[in-house]
Motif scaffolding. Structure first.
Motif, PDB file in Angstrom:
ATOM      1  N   GLY A 288       0.825  -1.203   0.000  1.00 43.68           N
ATOM      2  CA  GLY A 288       0.000   0.000   0.000  1.00 43.68           C
ATOM      3  C   GLY A 288       0.851   1.241   0.000  1.00 43.68           C
ATOM      4  N   PRO A 289       0.625   2.168  -0.927  1.00 43.11           N
ATOM      5  CA  PRO A 289       1.392   3.412  -0.943  1.00 43.11           C
ATOM      6  C   PRO A 289       0.981   4.326   0.201  1.00 43.11           C
ATOM      7  CG  PRO A 289      -0.323   3.495  -2.599  1.00 43.11           C
ATOM      8  CD  PRO A 289      -0.364   2.116  -2.014  1.00 43.11           C
ATOM      9  N   THR A 290       1.708   5.391   0.381  1.00 47.67           N
ATOM     10  CA  THR A 290       1.392   6.358   1.419  1.00 47.67           C
ATOM     11  C   THR A 290      -0.012   6.921   1.210  1.00 47.67           C
ATOM     12  OG1 THR A 290       3.729   6.948   1.569  1.00 47.67           O
ATOM     13  CG2 THR A 290       2.145   8.498   2.510  1.00 47.67           C
ATOM     14  N   GLY A 291      -0.801   6.922   2.279  1.00 51.32           N
ATOM     15  CA  GLY A 291      -2.157   7.454   2.198  1.00 51.32           C
ATOM     16  C   GLY A 291      -3.209   6.446   1.800  1.00 51.32           C
ATOM     17  N   SER A 292      -2.815   5.198   1.611  1.00 51.13           N
ATOM     18  CA  SER A 292      -3.780   4.180   1.189  1.00 51.13           C
ATOM     19  C   SER A 292      -4.454   3.485   2.359  1.00 51.13           C
ATOM     20  CB  SER A 292      -3.081   3.132   0.312  1.00 51.13           C
ATOM     21  OG  SER A 292      -2.096   2.433   1.062  1.00 51.13           O
ATOM     22  N   ALA A 438       4.854  -3.420   2.201  1.00 50.00           N
ATOM     23  CA  ALA A 438       5.642  -2.751   1.171  1.00 50.00           C
ATOM     24  C   ALA A 438       4.866  -1.543   0.673  1.00 50.00           C
ATOM     25  CB  ALA A 438       5.959  -3.706   0.015  1.00 50.00           C
ATOM     26  N   LEU A 439       5.584  -0.604   0.061  1.00 46.15           N
ATOM     27  CA  LEU A 439       4.952   0.619  -0.423  1.00 46.15           C
ATOM     28  C   LEU A 439       4.407   0.495  -1.825  1.00 46.15           C
ATOM     29  CD1 LEU A 439       7.477   3.304   0.928  1.00 46.15           C
ATOM     30  CD2 LEU A 439       5.178   2.810   1.759  1.00 46.15           C
ATOM     31  N   GLY A 440       4.817  -0.509  -2.574  1.00 44.21           N
ATOM     32  CA  GLY A 440       4.339  -0.618  -3.941  1.00 44.21           C
ATOM     33  C   GLY A 440       4.406  -2.034  -4.454  1.00 44.21           C
ATOM     34  N   ALA A 441       3.507  -2.348  -5.398  1.00 46.60           N
ATOM     35  CA  ALA A 441       3.488  -3.667  -6.027  1.00 46.60           C
ATOM     36  C   ALA A 441       4.286  -3.593  -7.320  1.00 46.60           C
ATOM     37  CB  ALA A 441       2.048  -4.098  -6.296  1.00 46.60           C
ATOM     38  N   THR A 442       5.598  -3.558  -7.193  1.00 44.48           N
ATOM     39  CA  THR A 442       6.486  -3.452  -8.341  1.00 44.48           C
ATOM     40  C   THR A 442       7.375  -4.683  -8.421  1.00 44.48           C
ATOM     41  OG1 THR A 442       8.177  -2.290  -7.049  1.00 44.48           O
ATOM     42  CG2 THR A 442       6.493  -0.934  -8.115  1.00 44.48           C
ATOM     43  N   GLY A 443       8.029  -4.818  -9.562  1.00 42.34           N
ATOM     44  CA  GLY A 443       8.923  -5.950  -9.744  1.00 42.34           C
ATOM     45  C   GLY A 443      10.091  -5.929  -8.789  1.00 42.34           C
ATOM     46  N   ALA A 444      10.558  -4.713  -8.402  1.00 42.05           N
ATOM     47  CA  ALA A 444      11.676  -4.624  -7.473  1.00 42.05           C
ATOM     48  C   ALA A 444      11.298  -5.166  -6.105  1.00 42.05           C
ATOM     49  CB  ALA A 444      12.134  -3.165  -7.357  1.00 42.05           C
ATOM     50  N   VAL A 445      10.053  -4.889  -5.664  1.00 47.42           N
ATOM     51  CA  VAL A 445       9.609  -5.363  -4.359  1.00 47.42           C
ATOM     52  C   VAL A 445       9.290  -6.848  -4.399  1.00 47.42           C
ATOM     53  CG1 VAL A 445       7.793  -5.135  -2.615  1.00 47.42           C
ATOM     54  CG2 VAL A 445       8.767  -3.095  -3.691  1.00 47.42           C
ATOM     55  N   LEU A 446       8.622  -7.276  -5.462  1.00 46.00           N
ATOM     56  CA  LEU A 446       8.166  -8.655  -5.558  1.00 46.00           C
ATOM     57  C   LEU A 446       9.118  -9.539  -6.343  1.00 46.00           C
ATOM     58  CD1 LEU A 446       4.417  -7.871  -6.289  1.00 46.00           C
ATOM     59  CD2 LEU A 446       5.448  -8.466  -4.107  1.00 46.00           C
ATOM     60  N   ALA A 457      -0.992 -15.177   1.228  1.00 46.46           N
ATOM     61  CA  ALA A 457      -2.071 -14.258   1.612  1.00 46.46           C
ATOM     62  C   ALA A 457      -1.586 -12.855   1.274  1.00 46.46           C
ATOM     63  CB  ALA A 457      -2.387 -14.384   3.097  1.00 46.46           C
ATOM     64  N   ARG A 458      -2.233 -12.222   0.295  1.00 51.96           N
ATOM     65  CA  ARG A 458      -1.725 -10.956  -0.223  1.00 51.96           C
ATOM     66  C   ARG A 458      -2.815  -9.895  -0.209  1.00 51.96           C
ATOM     67  NH1 ARG A 458       1.727 -13.212  -5.478  1.00 51.96           N
ATOM     68  NH2 ARG A 458       2.885 -14.821  -4.322  1.00 51.96           N
ATOM     69  N   VAL A 459      -2.404  -8.687   0.149  1.00 52.61           N
ATOM     70  CA  VAL A 459      -3.309  -7.542   0.201  1.00 52.61           C
ATOM     71  C   VAL A 459      -2.664  -6.415  -0.582  1.00 52.61           C
ATOM     72  CG1 VAL A 459      -4.385  -5.808   1.688  1.00 52.61           C
ATOM     73  CG2 VAL A 459      -4.277  -8.191   2.432  1.00 52.61           C
ATOM     74  N   CYS A 460      -3.465  -5.742  -1.390  1.00 55.88           N
ATOM     75  CA  CYS A 460      -2.990  -4.569  -2.120  1.00 55.88           C
ATOM     76  C   CYS A 460      -3.982  -3.447  -1.886  1.00 55.88           C
ATOM     77  CB  CYS A 460      -2.833  -4.865  -3.604  1.00 55.88           C
ATOM     78  SG  CYS A 460      -2.144  -3.466  -4.528  1.00 55.88           S
ATOM     79  N   LEU A 461      -3.589  -2.449  -1.099  1.00 61.75           N
ATOM     80  CA  LEU A 461      -4.406  -1.260  -0.868  1.00 61.75           C
ATOM     81  C   LEU A 461      -3.992  -0.206  -1.887  1.00 61.75           C
ATOM     82  CD1 LEU A 461      -4.090  -1.149   3.025  1.00 61.75           C
ATOM     83  CD2 LEU A 461      -6.037  -1.980   1.716  1.00 61.75           C
ATOM     84  N   THR A 462      -4.910   0.205  -2.735  1.00 60.22           N
ATOM     85  CA  THR A 462      -4.556   1.117  -3.821  1.00 60.22           C
ATOM     86  C   THR A 462      -4.735   2.572  -3.423  1.00 60.22           C
ATOM     87  OG1 THR A 462      -6.785   0.988  -4.728  1.00 60.22           O
ATOM     88  CG2 THR A 462      -5.188  -0.622  -5.511  1.00 60.22           C
ATOM     89  N   GLY A 463      -5.838   2.886  -2.712  1.00 56.13           N
ATOM     90  CA  GLY A 463      -6.093   4.278  -2.351  1.00 56.13           C
ATOM     91  C   GLY A 463      -6.207   5.182  -3.554  1.00 56.13           C
ATOM     92  N   GLY A 464      -6.582   4.612  -4.705  1.00 54.94           N
ATOM     93  CA  GLY A 464      -6.693   5.403  -5.920  1.00 54.94           C
ATOM     94  C   GLY A 464      -5.383   5.573  -6.657  1.00 54.94           C
ATOM     95  N   PRO A 487     -10.825   3.331  -5.382  1.00 50.90           N
ATOM     96  CA  PRO A 487     -10.159   4.625  -5.200  1.00 50.90           C
ATOM     97  C   PRO A 487     -10.325   5.222  -3.812  1.00 50.90           C
ATOM     98  CG  PRO A 487     -12.252   4.960  -6.289  1.00 50.90           C
ATOM     99  CD  PRO A 487     -12.133   3.470  -6.041  1.00 50.90           C
ATOM    100  N   PHE A 488     -10.629   4.387  -2.817  1.00 55.09           N
ATOM    101  CA  PHE A 488     -10.929   4.897  -1.487  1.00 55.09           C
ATOM    102  C   PHE A 488      -9.877   4.416  -0.490  1.00 55.09           C
ATOM    103  CE2 PHE A 488     -14.848   3.758  -3.752  1.00 55.09           C
ATOM    104  CZ  PHE A 488     -15.333   5.033  -4.015  1.00 55.09           C
TER     105      PHE A 488
END
Length: 714
Positions: A288-292, A438-446, A457-464, A487-488
């Motif tokens: 999830g990024p900052t603010g998500s 983690a802050l992002g779902a990118t190839g570097a992180v994953l 068990a995976r969670v991805c908070l987008t926050g828009g 987007p919330f």
């Protein structure tokens, strides 16, 4: 129900009573037998009395006629059948007619009595038949209403089925055969169970999720999700029609017991169902990024761990420990005069790389020791997985921004990363698992194969947020998932081996509720089993020592007004590597010149080697003597200020040559200091190493003797 009522009467009766006959329920209505008996005996009594007193016979006929009219009216008001109305009216009229005739000809003749008996049998038989008819009529009316509701629902479902068959055909070029439509209990959508044609697979519909949602004109936050059905030729299409992701959903006030085996709730799906995660053998990843809402999600996860009776939570947060502090401070600030011990919501908190290394090393030692000492238990249970319970708890290590630690190039972070990967790779069977954020779902992180393989068990908070949110990497193979669908804040996607990836919303949890959970679950947290605690060593036993938790009490501003009135101070620079004299951090210090610093360093070297620095000698009668050696006066002052350590040494000194153990000291300090046995055991081991105490015996016979009373000191 009747049995419970009888039991209630028996338990509430003050004095026993002996039943002398049948118990009559005067509040109960009449049945066919009692009704007929009541009518005939009443008519006979009235006829006998009337004949003896000379009552005009027409009075009985008038009363019977009035009763027939009244019962007929009440019967129709109750919406009963005409058969019941006829029975009631005829019973009144026949009874009144017999009474009038009996008063004229005499009620005590065999003809009068026989005719009355026949009349009673006839009324009872007719009443029984009418009661059965009314029951059948009522059941038929209920069935008719159900059929009408079912017909209406069926018509609505037929309309929905036809609409979605045509829509899927137009958008995805797939012709469905709808078998059933189930509306969600929450009223926020429905599920279509359909059969696919030929060799068509469900993902041909899943990849068109966004197009189907647009074609159905669904509100923002509502989606169409296709998942596998009962076999590969079936598909389940979940259609959400109400956006439940936009607003905040407070964390439930139910703090009931949970278990690692029964699943831990992490939020709700768009259909209102709770999302359960099973982490006995799995690790977890939260992106999830900052603010998500990632920090709030972390608190959701910890709350589930705190409610479980077989989980101990370790938290690593190198950002000042902010993820774990709200779960520790309610215990640190709890009043000590209540007699009730409040334990932190987590079992260990690390805010520095050094403390994190101690924690991970202890976890690795615990896992390896469990592999050896619990072989008999696993053989007896016939399993290759350690049986987790409240006696042998699972250890969940939550590492905030742990994925960033794994990809860091800093040497210190690389060492931590190696330890994290060792925990993930080797300790699954022994009940030690991790939750990384983690802050992002990118190839570097994953990019790490270990994370992708173990964190199921995976969670991805987008926050828009769209950039850096490659859902295809965190949910490989999932179709139709787009960050724009959630987007919330607090909303995103979750996928587990038990449930396909889909939209969900995490509960909103605030600091006051965190404190409530800490207090409500304080007596539920398990203790680390003795074998594991022994393997963890002093690093674990002394995790709550003052020298290692002083930083948790530095936040003293409790209101906005205090924060505004507080004088501005320069931020302290990062402390260089070396000895961590935490005892000196809490006290204000005056500026020191270069000459004074050089002199102090010179005197410290002399004191370390010769012990000749002049200091005020402590009173031997009040405090135990400190052994010779390196004179770190800051630490010694910290020990002298620690009442619990002084009291423990006093108990040890008072034990004399016989010595004592950690359990006895803990019992002696329970009322005054509440120090745990594990903490005292850590002190005793430390004192044995530096010469303050002498250890004698082994195993359960282990005792510690103060060096003044030890034979070698005589």
């Amino acid at each position: 129900m009747k049995r419970l009522e009888r039991l209630d009467r028996l338990t509430t009766t003050d004095t026993p009573t002996t039943a002398s006959g049948p118990v009559w329920d005067w509040a109960a209505g009449h049945g066919p037998v009692t009704g007929a008996l009541s009518a005939t005996t009443g008519a006979f009594a009235l006829a006998t009395t009337g004949a003896a007193t000379g009552m005009p016979p027409t009075w009985a006929l008038a009363v019977g006629t009035a009763g027939a009219i009244g019962h007929t009216i009440s019967t129709f008001r109750e919406r009963l059948s005409a058969r019941t109305a006829t029975l009631r009216a005829s019973s009144w009229l026949l009874g009144a007619g017999w009474t009038t005739w009996a008063m004229t000809s005499g009620p005590l003749t065999w003809a009068a009595i026989g005719s009355l008996a026949a009349l009673g049998v006839g009324i009872g038989t007719a009443a029984r038949s009418t009661a059965l008819y009314e029951d059948a009529r009522e059941l038929e009316l209920i069935a008719l209403a159900d059929r009408q509701v079912s017909a209406e629902l069926h018509a609505e479902r037929r309309t929905l089925a036809a609409e979605w068959v045509e829509r899927v055909q137009r958008v995805s070029n797939v012709t469905l055969t709808v078998l059933a439509i189930e509306k969600w209990p929450t009223g926020t959508g429905f599920t279509i169970d359909a059969e696919l044609p030929g060799a068509t697979t469900y993902d041909q519909i899943a990849r068109d999720s966004a197009r189907l949602s647009a074609d159905a004109r669904l509100p923002h936050g509502c989606t169409v999700a296709a998942t596998p059905g009962i076999h590969q030729g079936r598909v389940l299409i979940d259609v959400s029609t109400v956006n439940v992701l936009a607003g905040e959903i407070p964390y439930p006030a139910d703090y009931s017991r949970l278990s690692i085996h029964t699943g831990l709730p992490w939020g709700v799906r768009s259909d209102g169902r709770e999302v359960l995660t099973y982490l006995r053998e799995q690790c977890a990843l939260v992106v999830g990024p900052t603010g998500s809402g990632k920090t709030n999600m972390v608190h959701n996860i910890i709350s589930g761990f705190a409610r479980a009776e077989d989980i101990l939570t370790f938290v690593i947060d190198l950002n000042a420990g902010s993820a774990g502090l709200p779960w520790v401070r309610p215990a640190l600030n709890a009043p000590s005069n209540t007699g009730v011990e409040t334990r932190p919501g987590i079992d260990w908190l690390a805010s520095t790389p050094e403390e994190a290394a101690l924690m991970l090393d202890a976890a690795i030692r615990i896992g390896k020791h469990r592999k050896v000492v619990y072989q008999d238990l696993m053989a007896r249970e016939n399993t290759d997985l350690l049986p987790i319970s409240a006696q042998i708890p699972q250890i969940m290590i939550l590492i905030d921004e742990g994925a960033e630690i794994l990809m860091s190039n800093d040497p210190q972070m690389r060492k931590l990363a190696d330890k994290i990967l060792e925990v993930i790779r080797q300790l699954r069977a022994m009940g030690i698992r991790t939750v990384l954020t983690a802050l992002g779902a990118t190839g570097a992180v994953l990019g790490n194969l270990m994370i992708r393989r173990e964190a199921k068990a995976r969670v991805c908070l987008t926050g828009g947020e769209v950039e850096g949110m490659d859902l295809g990497k965190i949910f490989p193979g999932a179709r139709g998932l787009k960050p724009e669908q959630a987007p919330f804040q607090g909303a995103g996607f979750i996928g587990t081996p038990e449930s396909a990836p889909g939209l969900f919303k995490s509960w909103r949890i605030l600091p006051q509720q965190i404190a409530d959970i800490v207090h409500a679950t304080s007596d539920r947290h398990p203790w680390l089993d003795d074998n594991s605690a022994k393997a963890a060593g002093p690093a674990y036993a002394r995790r709550w020592d003052t020298t290692r938790t002083a930083w948790m009490n530095t936040t003293t501003v409790t209101s906005v007004a205090e924060a505004a009135a507080a004088p501005a101070t320069d931020e302290q620079p990062t402390r260089p590597g070396g000895l961590n004299l935490s005892a000196l951090r809490g006290a204000p210090t005056a500026p020191v010149s270069d000459e004074d610093a050089l002199a102090a360093q010179f005197m410290a070297q002399i004191d370390a080697q010769f012990g000749t620095t002049t200091e005020t000698a402590p009173n031997v009668d009040e405090e135990p003597e400190q052994p010779h050696g390196l004179n770190l006066s800051a630490f010694r002052n910290e020990q002298q200020d620690s009442e619990a350590r002084q009291a423990a040494l006093a108990v040890l000194l008072a034990a004399g040559p016989e010595g004592t153990g950690a359990s006895a000291i803990a019992r002696a300090l329970a009322d005054t200091h509440g120090t745990t046995r594990q903490t005292i055991a850590g002190w005793l081991k430390e004192w044995a190493e530096d010469g303050t105490t002498v250890r004698t015996g082994t195993g359960t016979k282990t005792r510690y003797v103060h060096h003044r009373h030890a034979p070698t000191q005589d």
